[in-house]
Scaffold this motif. Structure first.
Motif, short mmCIF file in Angstrom:
data_model
loop_
_atom_site.label_atom_id
_atom_site.label_comp_id
_atom_site.label_asym_id
_atom_site.label_seq_id
_atom_site.Cartn_x
_atom_site.Cartn_y
_atom_site.Cartn_z
N GLU A 126 0.83 -1.21 0.00
CA GLU A 126 0.00 0.00 0.00
C GLU A 126 0.86 1.25 0.00
O GLU A 126 0.53 2.26 -0.63
CB GLU A 126 -0.94 -0.01 1.22
CG GLU A 126 -2.00 -1.09 1.17
CD GLU A 126 -2.86 -1.02 -0.09
OE1 GLU A 126 -3.25 0.12 -0.46
OE2 GLU A 126 -3.10 -2.06 -0.71
N GLU A 127 1.99 1.19 0.71
CA GLU A 127 2.92 2.32 0.74
C GLU A 127 3.52 2.58 -0.63
O GLU A 127 3.62 3.73 -1.08
CB GLU A 127 4.04 2.04 1.75
CG GLU A 127 5.06 3.17 1.84
CD GLU A 127 6.18 2.84 2.81
OE1 GLU A 127 7.14 3.64 2.90
OE2 GLU A 127 6.12 1.77 3.45
N GLN A 128 3.90 1.50 -1.32
CA GLN A 128 4.46 1.64 -2.66
C GLN A 128 3.43 2.19 -3.63
O GLN A 128 3.73 3.07 -4.45
CB GLN A 128 4.99 0.30 -3.14
CG GLN A 128 6.24 -0.16 -2.41
CD GLN A 128 6.64 -1.58 -2.74
OE1 GLN A 128 5.80 -2.38 -3.19
NE2 GLN A 128 7.89 -1.92 -2.54
N LYS A 129 2.20 1.68 -3.55
CA LYS A 129 1.14 2.17 -4.43
C LYS A 129 0.88 3.65 -4.21
O LYS A 129 0.70 4.42 -5.16
CB LYS A 129 -0.14 1.38 -4.20
CG LYS A 129 -0.08 -0.07 -4.66
CD LYS A 129 -1.39 -0.78 -4.36
CE LYS A 129 -1.35 -2.23 -4.78
NZ LYS A 129 -2.61 -2.94 -4.43
N ALA A 130 0.86 4.06 -2.93
CA ALA A 130 0.60 5.47 -2.62
C ALA A 130 1.71 6.35 -3.19
O ALA A 130 1.44 7.43 -3.73
CB ALA A 130 0.51 5.65 -1.10
N ARG A 131 2.96 5.89 -3.09
CA ARG A 131 4.07 6.67 -3.63
C ARG A 131 3.99 6.76 -5.14
O ARG A 131 4.24 7.81 -5.74
CB ARG A 131 5.40 6.06 -3.21
CG ARG A 131 6.60 6.87 -3.70
CD ARG A 131 7.90 6.40 -3.08
NE ARG A 131 8.23 5.05 -3.47
CZ ARG A 131 9.31 4.41 -3.02
NH1 ARG A 131 10.12 5.01 -2.16
NH2 ARG A 131 9.57 3.20 -3.43
N GLU A 133 1.33 6.63 -7.01
CA GLU A 133 0.25 7.54 -7.38
C GLU A 133 0.63 8.99 -7.10
O GLU A 133 0.32 9.89 -7.89
CB GLU A 133 -1.02 7.15 -6.61
CG GLU A 133 -1.60 5.81 -7.04
CD GLU A 133 -2.78 5.38 -6.19
OE1 GLU A 133 -3.03 6.05 -5.15
OE2 GLU A 133 -3.45 4.39 -6.54
N ARG A 134 1.32 9.20 -5.99
CA ARG A 134 1.72 10.56 -5.62
C ARG A 134 2.73 11.12 -6.63
O ARG A 134 2.65 12.29 -7.02
CB ARG A 134 2.32 10.54 -4.21
CG ARG A 134 2.75 11.91 -3.71
CD ARG A 134 3.18 11.87 -2.25
NE ARG A 134 4.34 11.01 -2.04
CZ ARG A 134 4.33 9.81 -1.46
NH1 ARG A 134 3.18 9.30 -1.04
NH2 ARG A 134 5.43 9.11 -1.30
#
Length: 258
Positions: A126-131, A133-134
């Motif tokens: 989830e952390e990688q996905k958020a990064r 997308e950001r």
């Protein structure tokens, strides 16, 4: 051009590591058509690249053919040295890209095939996905290796020459009237081998800096742990199937007894 020798260096094997991957962005994004083609939501680039501290990839790789999905115009794209060996496009769907690598003529080696599945959506934790997308950046790449067994004499000279690391050096002035020198200023010394430790922490998302012997070991360990989890899940499913089979037999016997 002088004729090349077919004589080979016996009992010798040379290895070259390189990266195959892609990067992708949600459109609109700088460097891509704005407005984008109809229904195209992603801009992407598929590539073959050297390691950040590795030798010049064009010392052994002279041409790369990328075969895209048949819906693209000129689906077969060929890029010759000096490259860069990459194809940039826009689209909306993921697909497998066939890649054919052509070696230097003096190598006497036949072309080899690889394949890369184009990744356009965020992936990982989830952390990688958020990064991803950001930063509006998806990077999906893997380490690949080619081995040249008993290379030709001319090819061996090319693959062992210090000139293959010139692309990593910068020109430094030495004062008036003195010839400038070329020096390396990176964090990881140039090498044809994988570095022991990564030059930068990229969270396992690529860009080349993460690849190292240490990271390779970590990936192998993760795969082994994942294999254990998968085996446990399969064992549990087998037990469940056996239990369901037993219950069906009992039910069948009960119905037959009535």
């Amino acid at each position: 051009m002088a004729p090349t020798s077919s004589k080979r260096v016996k009992n010798t094997k040379l290895t070259r590591h390189f990266l195959i991957g892609n990067e992708a962005h949600l459109l609109p994004h700088p460097g891509y058509p704005d407005p984008p083609p109809e229904n195209h939501t992603k801009g992407w680039k598929v590539y073959v690249r050297p390691l950040p501290n590795g030798p010049d990839i064009t010392t052994w790789l002279k041409k790369v053919q990328f075969k895209l999905h048949h819906t693209y115009n000129d689906a077969s794209r060929t890029i010759e040295a000096p490259g860069p060996f990459e194809v940039q496009e826009t689209g909306y769907g993921e697909f497998g890209v066939e890649i054919r690598l052509y070696f230097a003529p003096e190598s006497g080696e036949k072309a080899v095939y690889r394949e890369h599945y184009l990744v356009l959506a965020p992936y990982g934790s989830e952390e990688q996905k958020a990064r991803q997308e950001r930063e509006n950046l998806i990077v999906a790449e893997r380490l690949e290796t080619v081995e040249f067994n008993e290379p030709t004499v001319d090819f061996f000279k090319t693959l062992t020459s210090e000139d293959q690391f010139n692309w990593l050096k910068v020109k430094k002035g030495r004062g008036k009237g003195k010839k400038p020198e070329f020096v390396f200023e990176g964090d990881v010394e140039p090498s044809a081998q994988l570095p022991e430790k990564a030059a930068a922490d990229t969270g396992g998302l690529g860009s080349g800096g993460a690849w190292s012997v240490l990271y390779e070991r970590q990936v192998v360990a993760q795969l082994r742990e994942a294999e254990k989890v998968l085996d446990a899940s399969l064992d549990e499913e087998r037990r469940g199937m056996e239990e369901r089979r037993r219950r069906m037999e009992e039910l069948g016997m009960a119905v037959a007894a009535k």
